[in-house]
Scaffold this active site. Structure first.
Site, PDB file in Angstrom:
ATOM      1  N   HIS A   1      12.275  49.603 -18.474  1.00  0.00           N
ATOM      2  CA  HIS A   1      11.119  50.509 -18.435  1.00  0.00           C
ATOM      3  C   HIS A   1      11.451  51.819 -19.153  1.00  0.00           C
ATOM      4  O   HIS A   1      12.451  52.465 -18.809  1.00  0.00           O
ATOM      5  CB  HIS A   1      10.773  50.779 -16.965  1.00  0.00           C
ATOM      6  CG  HIS A   1       9.574  51.636 -16.758  1.00  0.00           C
ATOM      7  ND1 HIS A   1       9.578  52.724 -15.919  1.00  0.00           N
ATOM      8  CD2 HIS A   1       8.302  51.564 -17.258  1.00  0.00           C
ATOM      9  CE1 HIS A   1       8.382  53.274 -15.904  1.00  0.00           C
ATOM     10  NE2 HIS A   1       7.584  52.591 -16.705  1.00  0.00           N
TER      11      HIS A   1
ATOM     12  N   GLU B   1      10.435  48.128 -22.713  1.00  0.00           N
ATOM     13  CA  GLU B   1       9.096  48.726 -22.797  1.00  0.00           C
ATOM     14  C   GLU B   1       9.291  50.197 -23.143  1.00  0.00           C
ATOM     15  O   GLU B   1      10.249  50.823 -22.685  1.00  0.00           O
ATOM     16  CB  GLU B   1       8.411  48.618 -21.423  1.00  0.00           C
ATOM     17  CG  GLU B   1       6.992  49.199 -21.360  1.00  0.00           C
ATOM     18  CD  GLU B   1       6.894  50.626 -20.844  1.00  0.00           C
ATOM     19  OE1 GLU B   1       5.769  51.131 -20.745  1.00  0.00           O
ATOM     20  OE2 GLU B   1       7.940  51.269 -20.568  1.00  0.00           O
TER      21      GLU B   1
ATOM     22  N   ASP C   1       6.756  53.951 -24.332  1.00  0.00           N
ATOM     23  CA  ASP C   1       5.411  54.528 -24.459  1.00  0.00           C
ATOM     24  C   ASP C   1       5.260  55.228 -25.811  1.00  0.00           C
ATOM     25  O   ASP C   1       6.168  55.940 -26.237  1.00  0.00           O
ATOM     26  CB  ASP C   1       5.192  55.570 -23.353  1.00  0.00           C
ATOM     27  CG  ASP C   1       5.457  54.997 -21.974  1.00  0.00           C
ATOM     28  OD1 ASP C   1       4.748  54.064 -21.589  1.00  0.00           O
ATOM     29  OD2 ASP C   1       6.392  55.481 -21.299  1.00  0.00           O
TER      30      ASP C   1
ATOM     31  N   HIS D   1       6.014  59.878 -22.608  1.00  0.00           N
ATOM     32  CA  HIS D   1       5.188  59.395 -21.496  1.00  0.00           C
ATOM     33  C   HIS D   1       4.118  60.367 -21.016  1.00  0.00           C
ATOM     34  O   HIS D   1       2.971  59.990 -20.799  1.00  0.00           O
ATOM     35  CB  HIS D   1       6.075  58.996 -20.314  1.00  0.00           C
ATOM     36  CG  HIS D   1       5.287  58.470 -19.158  1.00  0.00           C
ATOM     37  ND1 HIS D   1       4.766  59.288 -18.173  1.00  0.00           N
ATOM     38  CD2 HIS D   1       4.885  57.214 -18.854  1.00  0.00           C
ATOM     39  CE1 HIS D   1       4.094  58.550 -17.306  1.00  0.00           C
ATOM     40  NE2 HIS D   1       4.146  57.288 -17.693  1.00  0.00           N
TER      41      HIS D   1
ATOM     42  N   GLU E   1       3.886  50.193 -25.395  1.00  0.00           N
ATOM     43  CA  GLU E   1       2.716  50.653 -24.643  1.00  0.00           C
ATOM     44  C   GLU E   1       2.037  51.788 -25.401  1.00  0.00           C
ATOM     45  O   GLU E   1       2.628  52.847 -25.610  1.00  0.00           O
ATOM     46  CB  GLU E   1       3.095  51.123 -23.235  1.00  0.00           C
ATOM     47  CG  GLU E   1       1.827  51.573 -22.503  1.00  0.00           C
ATOM     48  CD  GLU E   1       2.033  52.174 -21.130  1.00  0.00           C
ATOM     49  OE1 GLU E   1       3.121  52.010 -20.530  1.00  0.00           O
ATOM     50  OE2 GLU E   1       1.080  52.826 -20.672  1.00  0.00           O
TER      51      GLU E   1
HETATM   52  O1  G3P Z   1       4.086  49.177 -18.988  1.00  0.00           O
HETATM   53  C1  G3P Z   1       4.114  49.362 -17.634  1.00  0.00           C
HETATM   54  C2  G3P Z   1       4.404  50.788 -17.241  1.00  0.00           C
HETATM   55  O2  G3P Z   1       5.175  51.408 -18.233  1.00  0.00           O
HETATM   56  C3  G3P Z   1       3.138  51.541 -17.024  1.00  0.00           C
HETATM   57  O3  G3P Z   1       3.369  52.742 -16.388  1.00  0.00           O
HETATM   58  O4  G3P Z   1       3.196  55.165 -16.467  1.00  0.00           O
HETATM   59  O5  G3P Z   1       5.416  54.092 -16.685  1.00  0.00           O
HETATM   60  O6  G3P Z   1       3.800  53.963 -18.542  1.00  0.00           O
HETATM   61  P1  G3P Z   1       3.973  54.049 -17.060  1.00  0.00           P
HETATM   62 MG    MG Z   2       4.854  52.673 -19.944  1.00  0.00          MG
END
Ligand code: G3P
Ligand code: MG
Length: 244
Positions: free
Chosen positions: A10, A37, A39, A52, A112
């Protein structure tokens, strides 16, 4: 057919290295993780970067909104020192730099699209432009995910061949309609809303299921037993050993 991995880091590997940085990508590869993953957001002047929050404050100490800050400033910020002194000097990477690192490390990427409010299409258009230009056609494709349906619609228009995932916290009443319309392969939901019944419903409809953010080994095992395909975690080393 697209298949989710069992474990995905993450924001890179946010428990072990500063989130959404090249150091996080390197850590993920070093522990043998295959997928991360991260952002993607736009700077004030439209450069896609890994970040993020709408505000820069938490991870850089610079008290300004990302949407109001040009890349010339964002590129000077330290996004590592807040996490640990060993990571001082780690920058906010551009999407282009992150993709180069991902490709060098042989990682797969769940990208993302994380627009600041009102930039759902614009963020996706800019991110897809970089992705289409930089991602080699002979490499397994990235996964494009977003909470924002307008962003996923751009991904469908620009790169229909790449898999997409609809991100939700609690699956809304119309999740299936959105997944069908956006031709998604997977639904990524907050682990707290993934009951056994909910997981079965999503899987029976033909979609992969990923749960976020799962950092506790016993919770991870329960979710896998419930039929969840993929755990998105800040602690990939721990979760890898817990569920494999
Ligand atoms: O992709 C799942 C997760 O990353 C979504 O939540 O807020 O950590 O981007 P967040
Ligand atoms: Mg995310």
């Amino acid at each position: 057919m697209f298949t989710l991995p069992r474990v995905m880091g993450h924001r890179g590997a946010a428990g072990a290295a500063p989130e959404n940085t090249l150091a996080g990508l390197r850590h993920a590869a070093a522990i043998g993780l295959s997928w991360v993953e991260f952002d993607v957001m736009l700077t004030g002047d439209g450069v896609p970067v890994l970040f993020h929050d709408d505000m820069l404050t938490r991870t850089t100490g610079h008290a300004a909104p990302m949407a109001g800050t040009p890349h010339a400033v964002v590129r000077t910020l330290d996004a590592g020192a807040w996490f640990h002194a060993d990571h001082a000097g780690e920058g906010v990477p551009t999407l282009e730099a992150a993709l180069a690192e991902v490709l060098t490390l042989g990682l797969r990427a769940n990208i993302e699209i994380k627009p600041t409010p009102g930039t759902e299409r614009e963020t996706a258009v800019a991110a897809l432009e970089v992705l289409i230009r930089c991602w080699p056609p002979d490499r397994p494709p990235p996964l494009i995910s977003s909470f924002k349906r307008a962003s996923l619609a751009v991904a469908l228009e620009r790169a229909p061949q790449w898999p997409r995932a609809l991100i939700v916290r609690r699956p809304p009443r119309d999740w299936r309609r959105a997944a069908v319309d956006l031709q998604c392969s997977a639904v990524h939901a907050s682990a707290r809303w993934l009951s056994k019944r909910r997981v079965a419903e999503i899987k029976q409809a033909g979609y992969g299921v990923a749960a976020f953010t799962v950092n506790d080994p016993s919770r991870a095992r329960k979710l896998i037993a419930r039929g969840v395909d993929c755990l998105i975690t800040d602690e990939p080393a721990l979760i890898l050993t817990s569920v494999n």
